[in-house]
Write an enzyme that holds these catalytic residues in place. Structure first.
Site, PDB file in Angstrom:
ATOM      1  N   ARG A 197       0.888  -1.247  -0.100  1.00  0.00           N
ATOM      2  CA  ARG A 197       0.027   0.005  -0.005  1.00  0.00           C
ATOM      3  C   ARG A 197       1.056   1.195   0.057  1.00  0.00           C
ATOM      4  O   ARG A 197       0.256   2.293  -0.235  1.00  0.00           O
ATOM      5  CB  ARG A 197      -0.947   0.077   1.331  1.00  0.00           C
ATOM      6  CG  ARG A 197      -1.983  -1.174   0.848  1.00  0.00           C
ATOM      7  CD  ARG A 197      -2.875  -1.232   2.283  1.00  0.00           C
ATOM      8  NE  ARG A 197      -1.918  -2.115   3.245  1.00  0.00           N
ATOM      9  CZ  ARG A 197      -2.439  -2.804   4.479  1.00  0.00           C
ATOM     10  NH1 ARG A 197      -3.515  -2.111   4.894  1.00  0.00           N
ATOM     11  NH2 ARG A 197      -1.658  -3.268   5.252  1.00  0.00           N
ATOM     12  N   TYR A 200       6.426  -4.236  15.700  1.00  0.00           N
ATOM     13  CA  TYR A 200       6.297  -4.234  14.121  1.00  0.00           C
ATOM     14  C   TYR A 200       7.134  -2.954  13.728  1.00  0.00           C
ATOM     15  O   TYR A 200       7.032  -1.772  14.294  1.00  0.00           O
ATOM     16  CB  TYR A 200       4.615  -4.143  13.737  1.00  0.00           C
ATOM     17  CG  TYR A 200       3.877  -4.815  13.987  1.00  0.00           C
ATOM     18  CD1 TYR A 200       4.138  -6.060  14.753  1.00  0.00           C
ATOM     19  CD2 TYR A 200       2.519  -5.056  13.421  1.00  0.00           C
ATOM     20  CE1 TYR A 200       3.589  -7.310  14.758  1.00  0.00           C
ATOM     21  CE2 TYR A 200       1.687  -6.237  13.683  1.00  0.00           C
ATOM     22  CZ  TYR A 200       2.173  -7.240  14.424  1.00  0.00           C
ATOM     23  OH  TYR A 200       1.064  -8.296  14.453  1.00  0.00           O
ATOM     24  N   ASN A 243       0.758   2.158   6.549  1.00  0.00           N
ATOM     25  CA  ASN A 243       0.722   1.330   5.462  1.00  0.00           C
ATOM     26  C   ASN A 243       0.648   2.034   4.395  1.00  0.00           C
ATOM     27  O   ASN A 243       0.691   1.391   3.197  1.00  0.00           O
ATOM     28  CB  ASN A 243      -0.545   0.574   5.547  1.00  0.00           C
ATOM     29  CG  ASN A 243      -0.749  -0.388   6.968  1.00  0.00           C
ATOM     30  OD1 ASN A 243       0.030  -1.515   7.039  1.00  0.00           O
ATOM     31  ND2 ASN A 243      -1.621  -0.263   7.851  1.00  0.00           N
ATOM     32  N   TYR A 284      29.464  31.539   0.876  1.00  0.00           N
ATOM     33  CA  TYR A 284      29.565  30.143   1.226  1.00  0.00           C
ATOM     34  C   TYR A 284      30.886  29.704   1.695  1.00  0.00           C
ATOM     35  O   TYR A 284      32.259  30.201   1.443  1.00  0.00           O
ATOM     36  CB  TYR A 284      29.913  29.369  -0.309  1.00  0.00           C
ATOM     37  CG  TYR A 284      30.223  28.098  -0.124  1.00  0.00           C
ATOM     38  CD1 TYR A 284      29.317  27.075   0.356  1.00  0.00           C
ATOM     39  CD2 TYR A 284      31.455  27.352  -0.629  1.00  0.00           C
ATOM     40  CE1 TYR A 284      29.651  25.724   0.787  1.00  0.00           C
ATOM     41  CE2 TYR A 284      31.782  26.484  -0.263  1.00  0.00           C
ATOM     42  CZ  TYR A 284      30.994  25.344   0.364  1.00  0.00           C
ATOM     43  OH  TYR A 284      31.476  24.207   0.422  1.00  0.00           O
TER      44      TYR A 284
HETATM   45  C1  UD1 Z   1      -1.679  -6.853  11.458  1.00  0.00           C
HETATM   46  C2  UD1 Z   1      -2.514  -7.488  12.762  1.00  0.00           C
HETATM   47  C3  UD1 Z   1      -3.746  -6.727  12.882  1.00  0.00           C
HETATM   48  C4  UD1 Z   1      -3.444  -5.592  13.631  1.00  0.00           C
HETATM   49  C5  UD1 Z   1      -2.430  -4.809  12.677  1.00  0.00           C
HETATM   50  C6  UD1 Z   1      -1.812  -3.649  13.495  1.00  0.00           C
HETATM   51  C7  UD1 Z   1      -2.217  -9.733  11.812  1.00  0.00           C
HETATM   52  C8  UD1 Z   1      -2.350 -11.103  11.429  1.00  0.00           C
HETATM   53  N1  UD1 Z   1      -2.884  -8.902  11.986  1.00  0.00           N
HETATM   54  O1  UD1 Z   1      -2.258  -6.277  10.569  1.00  0.00           O
HETATM   55  O2  UD1 Z   1      -4.606  -7.559  13.928  1.00  0.00           O
HETATM   56  O3  UD1 Z   1      -4.329  -4.634  13.857  1.00  0.00           O
HETATM   57  O4  UD1 Z   1      -1.345  -5.485  12.515  1.00  0.00           O
HETATM   58  O5  UD1 Z   1      -1.123  -2.499  12.586  1.00  0.00           O
HETATM   59  O6  UD1 Z   1      -0.896 -10.078  12.789  1.00  0.00           O
HETATM   60  N2  UD1 Z   1       5.410  -8.915   8.540  1.00  0.00           N
HETATM   61  C9  UD1 Z   1       6.363  -9.891   8.233  1.00  0.00           C
HETATM   62  N3  UD1 Z   1       6.004 -11.073   7.558  1.00  0.00           N
HETATM   63  C10 UD1 Z   1       4.810 -11.216   7.121  1.00  0.00           C
HETATM   64  C11 UD1 Z   1       3.878 -10.543   7.330  1.00  0.00           C
HETATM   65  C12 UD1 Z   1       3.921  -9.072   7.982  1.00  0.00           C
HETATM   66  O7  UD1 Z   1       7.264  -9.643   8.685  1.00  0.00           O
HETATM   67  O8  UD1 Z   1       4.710 -12.676   6.518  1.00  0.00           O
HETATM   68  C13 UD1 Z   1       5.320  -7.653   9.133  1.00  0.00           C
HETATM   69  C14 UD1 Z   1       5.189  -6.427   8.423  1.00  0.00           C
HETATM   70  O9  UD1 Z   1       6.351  -5.820   7.684  1.00  0.00           O
HETATM   71  C15 UD1 Z   1       4.772  -5.559   9.447  1.00  0.00           C
HETATM   72  C16 UD1 Z   1       3.878  -6.404  10.421  1.00  0.00           C
HETATM   73  O10 UD1 Z   1       4.260  -7.550  10.344  1.00  0.00           O
HETATM   74  O11 UD1 Z   1       5.693  -4.748   9.857  1.00  0.00           O
HETATM   75  C17 UD1 Z   1       2.452  -6.310  10.242  1.00  0.00           C
HETATM   76  O12 UD1 Z   1       1.953  -6.687   8.841  1.00  0.00           O
HETATM   77  P1  UD1 Z   1       0.947  -6.230   8.117  1.00  0.00           P
HETATM   78  O13 UD1 Z   1       0.462  -6.896   6.741  1.00  0.00           O
HETATM   79  O14 UD1 Z   1       1.004  -4.676   7.839  1.00  0.00           O
HETATM   80  O15 UD1 Z   1      -0.304  -6.549   9.098  1.00  0.00           O
HETATM   81  P2  UD1 Z   1      -1.688  -5.946   9.208  1.00  0.00           P
HETATM   82  O16 UD1 Z   1      -2.473  -6.146   8.097  1.00  0.00           O
HETATM   83  O17 UD1 Z   1      -1.386  -4.184   9.498  1.00  0.00           O
HETATM   84 CA    CA Z   2       0.194  -3.108   9.380  1.00  0.00          CA
END
Ligand code: UD1
Ligand code: CA
Length: 452
Positions: A15, A103, A228, A350
């Site tokens: 995104r 995160y 995001n 400068y």
């Molecule tokens: C996630 C949570 C959601 C929460 C939100 C808060 C889960 C399933 N959902 O959703 O409940 O409200 O964060 O911001 O956990 N990442 C990895 N590897 C992966 C997938 C993700 O390292 O395979 C990392 C991403 O880089 C990111 C974080 O985990 O830093 C969150 O991933 P993202 O896909 O943004 O999750 P959300 O859909 O925001």
């Molecule tokens: Ca997120």
């Protein structure tokens, strides 16, 4: 008890619509990931593990530059947040203690919040999740609280029914639990959900199935802000700046129009310094107390000492060091140079790769010619030296203590202490020339008109 922090940073960040990995986008001149790593560093964790994936090499470099002891674990393919945490299993095989999961895209979690979560765990909860209440429409996971106040389940927005989507208590993503329990629960997570991903959030339900108590700790909505998109990135910047301005003012810095001053995450400013409207700080700027930064100045990698006056419209670049009570005025650029105590560079200059002695005066329009197209060269201007207006000082060159240069000079040779350097064509006045000259030009113009 020992604790480790895992920072999930492997996601693509679709995104963001960007070639740059999401966690490397800046807030206050600092990658999002560093904000989370700073939080980790403030709770005295035994180890920080960063899970990389998209742009792994670049992300790892940023992480280890900030904290050389950080461990990097790569998640080659991204199958969800539980899968991401699972990648650290081997790294934590011999670890038995508390785990915080942060995160890389959630930069504003306070260390004190993590300590509150830890306390909740000490009070008996096995999995502690950080939640926040919001009235805004959003797609965060929803925290389901049971009648006894404990955390029952986390339902991802995509998997939630209409009633669950109405719940205002949302998942920040941050979790505090025990390492052995964490990897046991993750082993049981499945991917039969809307995204076909392994959700970390499922560990709550799995713990409850084992009759283990889970709890939610609440923080402010802004603290849990997850980034995001570039719209959210801009909102995060606004939030950060608002906090930083307040922190500055509470520490005694005067901001005349706080909303127009932009700080970097690491900007340090001393008390009773006044910052006028529209001043921008880049990384690594430090300002002592009782300085005055006038409007529209841009300051980066510079140190400004007590009582110094900068701007309006000054640009201080990396390595600019201003001693006490020195002055850098309008339309002056200073790079990698020391400006001595009480020295003045007041107008249109400068100054690069230069050392200016105490109380020297640099005339308007002075340029240090520090670059020959291949290498940079050094200029030295002695104590109480006086550089005339519109000088070019061709480096390497030295103007001695108490020496002076004539205005309009191109100084290519050293000027010894106390001497005058003059390097311009001598003046020759032609008697009555100007009057005669213009008379002739006008006569020619008149003759040409008649010819037409
Ligand atoms: C996630 C949570 C959601 C929460 C939100 C808060 C889960 C399933 N959902 O959703 O409940 O409200 O964060 O911001 O956990 N990442 C990895 N590897 C992966 C997938 C993700 O390292 O395979 C990392 C991403 O880089 C990111 C974080 O985990 O830093 C969150 O991933 P993202 O896909 O943004 O999750 P959300 O859909 O925001
Ligand atoms: Ca997120």
């Amino acid at each position: 008890m020992q604790s480790v922090v895992i920072i999930l940073s492997a996601g693509m960040g679709t995104r963001m619509q960007s070639d740059l990995p999401k966690v490397l986008h800046n807030v206050a001149c600092e990658p999002l990931l560093i904000h989370s790593m700073r939080t980790a560093s403030q709770i005295d964790a035994h180890k920080t593990i960063v899970v990389t994936g998209h742009g792994a090499k670049d992300v790892a470099k940023v992480a280890t530059t900030f904290d050389p002891s950080a461990e990097i674990v790569n998640q080659y393919e991204q199958f969800g947040t539980a899968h991401a945490v699972d990648q650290t299993r081997n790294a934590l095989l011999n670890f038995d203690g508390e785990v915080f999961i942060l995160y890389g895209d959630t930069p504003f979690i306070e260390p004190s919040t993590l300590l509150r979560m830890s306390k909740e765990r000490n009070d008996g909860a096995k999995v502690v999740v950080l939640g926040f209440n919001t009235k805004r429409k959003n797609s965060y996971g929803r925290l389901i609280i049971s009648s006894d106040g404990s955390l029952e389940e986390i339902v991802e927005y995509k998997d939630a029914n209409t009633d669950q989507r109405k719940i205002s208590f949302c998942n920040s993503g941050v979790i505090c639990t025990d390492s052995k329990l964490l990897f046991n629960l993750i082993g049981e997570v499945e991917n039969n959900n809307a995204n076909n991903e392994y959700y970390l959030t499922d560990i709550v339900k799995l713990a409850k199935n084992k009759n283990l108590k889970c709890a939610a700790v609440e923080c402010a909505e802004n603290e849990a802000m997850g980034i995001n998109s570039k719209v959210e990135l801009a909102n995060a910047e606004t939030y950060f700046q608002t906090r930083k301005r307040i922190e500055m003012m509470l520490n005694g810095v005067t901001l005349i129009a706080p909303e127009t001053v932009w700080f970097a995450a690491d900007t340090v400013v001393g008390r009773d310094t006044i910052i006028e409207q529209n001043v921008i700080f880049g990384p690594e700027a430090t300002v002592e107390s009782h300085a005055l930064i006038k409007s529209f100045s841009h300051i980066e990698g510079a140190h400004i000492s007590k009582g110094a006056i900068v701007g309006p419209f000054a640009r201080l670049r990396p390595g600019a060091e201003l001693a006490n009570n020195s002055k850098v005025g309008n339309f002056c650029e200073v790079k990698k140079s020391q400006v001595g105590e009480g020295a003045k560079i007041n107008h249109l200059s400068y100054i690069g790769d230069t050392k200016i002695g105490d109380n020297a005066n640099i005339g308007a329009g002075t340029i240090t010619c520090n670059y020959d197209g291949v290498s940079k060269h050094f200029t030295e201007i002695g104590e109480s030296a006086f550089i005339g207006s519109n000088n070019s000082l061709v480096a390497p060159v030295r103007v001695g203590d108490k020496a002076m240069t004539a205005s309009g000079s191109v100084i290519t040779k050293d000027v010894p202490n106390g001497d005058l350097g003059i390097a311009r064509a001598p003046q020759d006045n032609k008697k009555g020339f100007a009057v005669k000259f213009f008379k002739r030009l006008k006569a020619i113009k008149l003759a040409n008109k008649k010819d037409l």
